[in-house]
Structure formats: C-alpha cells, structure tokens
Design an enzyme around this catalytic site. Structure first.
Site: not given
Length: 283
Positions: A91, A134, A137, A157
C-alpha cells in the site's frame, strides 16, 4: 528498445507485456486486450517509480477497468500484472502516514478492494518482482497466480506497526495453512516464488521472460470455453473456501445440474461426440 512514453513520463520497460493498442486514459494503470482473438483483458499497474504502491486512486482505476472488462462479452479472462521489478510492493505508505482511526473507519480503508474477488470472470495474477503487503493481498484476490522466478511474496505490515487489512491474514491462511501464514505475518519475512509454489500460494513458476506469454496462454485457454459455464465453475470453487463440505457438495451438484439447462452444455457434448471444436454461445 526504450520505454514508451504514454503522456505521463516514461513507463518502465516490460518486454513480457504485449503493448498493442493501449488505453492511456488512466493515470496509474494501462489496459489492453490480448490474445489471438482479443478475448483477454490486461490491467497493468503503472507507478514504476513507487514500485506500484497501491494508492486509493490506483485501486479505483483498477476497479473501473475490471468492471469494464467484466461487462465486455468478448473478454473471457482478465490478467493483472505490474512490471519486472514489482507486481505491487504494498500500500502507499505516504498516503497512510497521517491517517487516523476515525478517518480510515469513515473512509472505509481497503473498502474499494473488493472488485477483483467479486468479478464473475476469472482473474489471473502475473507476478514478477515484489508482491508485498497489499500487493500480496491483491494477488491472492485473483483466482490463479502465476509467478516469475524472481518474484517475492510477503506480508511485512508488522514491521511498520500494523497488520494486513485487505485479506492477508485470511486468504494467506487458507492458501498455505496456519503455521506458515502465522510465520509470514508475525515476522514480515518474504518468500521466493519457488517457496510460494511449494506452499500452494502460487500455481506455477516460470522464467521471468516467459511469464506473460504463459499467462496469456492460460487466459486464452480459459476464454475458449463457455463464459457461462466458467462462471458457474468459478462460483463452485470459491464456495469451497467459504462453507462446509456438505453445503459445498450440494451447491456443486445444483450448479452441475444447471448446466443441463444451457445451450453450451449441449453444444460441448455434441462437439465431443462429433469430434469437432465446440462453438459456445454463452447461453
């Protein structure tokens, strides 16, 4: 061959992605149609300087592109990819830096990430380079993951004081089991493409230079079948992750029975008996 300029500065050269007629109306992605019959949709993340960091605007553009391909009857499968350095390295940390709890709750952080997993058509991730946070993911939201041999996957993370929020703890656990998922999420350690394949996270690994041709070949094969039947099959497989075995078996049986009400099932069987290629009509 130098990188091509699409009006937003240089685009990282990615020889494995056929260019063709590229739609340049987006800021952070490139879209294209691929395959001999132009029945494969391509979404290429295009923030090379930021290793395809997943900012909100990029996600919204990707959602719009997927929705466009999903509505296009000529498209049978969709590919999502990045470049040779990164599928997506996570992200956008700068975007998240000063966000507060109330802001992310009101803004529904990660709420726009559902389009991939809700798409009725098969979505294939072609992963070269980093697929972290992300990015990992996003790859797991896709139906199939093919990887280049230099790809790396991870959920880092924990290193910056947070946890996955777009499915990292859930999809990863379902893909590789509790122990390995716990290890990756609690340490932030990355795994190689080969390790990811052994774990069951990735279907196949290819030399990086061959990845896109193999993914396109897969997408074209899927696109050659009845879109209606492909959608039913995808629904049945996805249900296996979300329900009990008995409920899943019941749904599978009902969907299999439903194919007998379609013209494409009759055409497929007839073509097999007549030893010819089927001509599916999506009906």
């Amino acid at each position: 061959m130098p990188p091509r300029d699409f009006g937003r500065g240089p685009v990282t050269s990615f020889a494995m992605v056929p260019r063709g007629l590229v739609d340049t109306s987006y800021q952070y992605i490139l879209i294209n149609t691929l395959g001999e019959k132009k029945n494969v949709g391509l979404v290429q993340l295009n923030k090379p300087k930021a290793l395809n960091a997943l900012c909100t605007d990029l996600i919204l553009e990707m959602d719009a592109a997927i929705a466009k391909f999903e509505k296009d009857d000529k498209i049978g499968a969709i590919i999502i990819t990045g470049n040779e350095k990164a599928f997506a390295a996570g992200a956008d940390i700068k975007e998240m830096l000063n966000q507060t709890y109330s802001e992310v709750m009101k803004g529904s952080l990660f709420g726009e990430w559902k389009r991939i997993s809700h798409c009725s058509k098969p979505v294939i991730a072609a992963v070269n380079g980093y697929a972290l946070g992300g990015g990992c993911e996003m790859a797991m939201m896709c139906d199939i993951i093919y990887a280049g041999d230099k790809a790396r996957f991870g959920q880092p993370e924990i290193i910056i004081g947070t946890i996955p929020g777009a499915g990292g703890t859930q999809r990863l656990t379902r893909a590789v089991g509790k122990s390995k998922a716990m290890e990756m999420c609690l340490t932030g350690d990355q795994v190689t493409a080969k390790e990811a394949e052994r774990m069951g996270l990735v279907s196949k690994v290819f030399p990086a230079s061959q990845l896109m041709s193999e993914v396109i070949k897969l997408a074209e094969k899927i696109s050659s079948y009845s879109p209606l039947i492909v959608t039913l099959c995808k629904e049945a497989v996805n249900t296996a992750l979300e329900t009990t075995l008995q409920d899943g078996l019941q749904l599978e049986k009902c969907l299999a029975y439903a194919t007998f009400a379609t013209d494409d099932r009759k055409e497929g069987v007839t073509a097999f008996v007549e030893k010819r290629a089927p001509n599916f009509k999506n009906s």
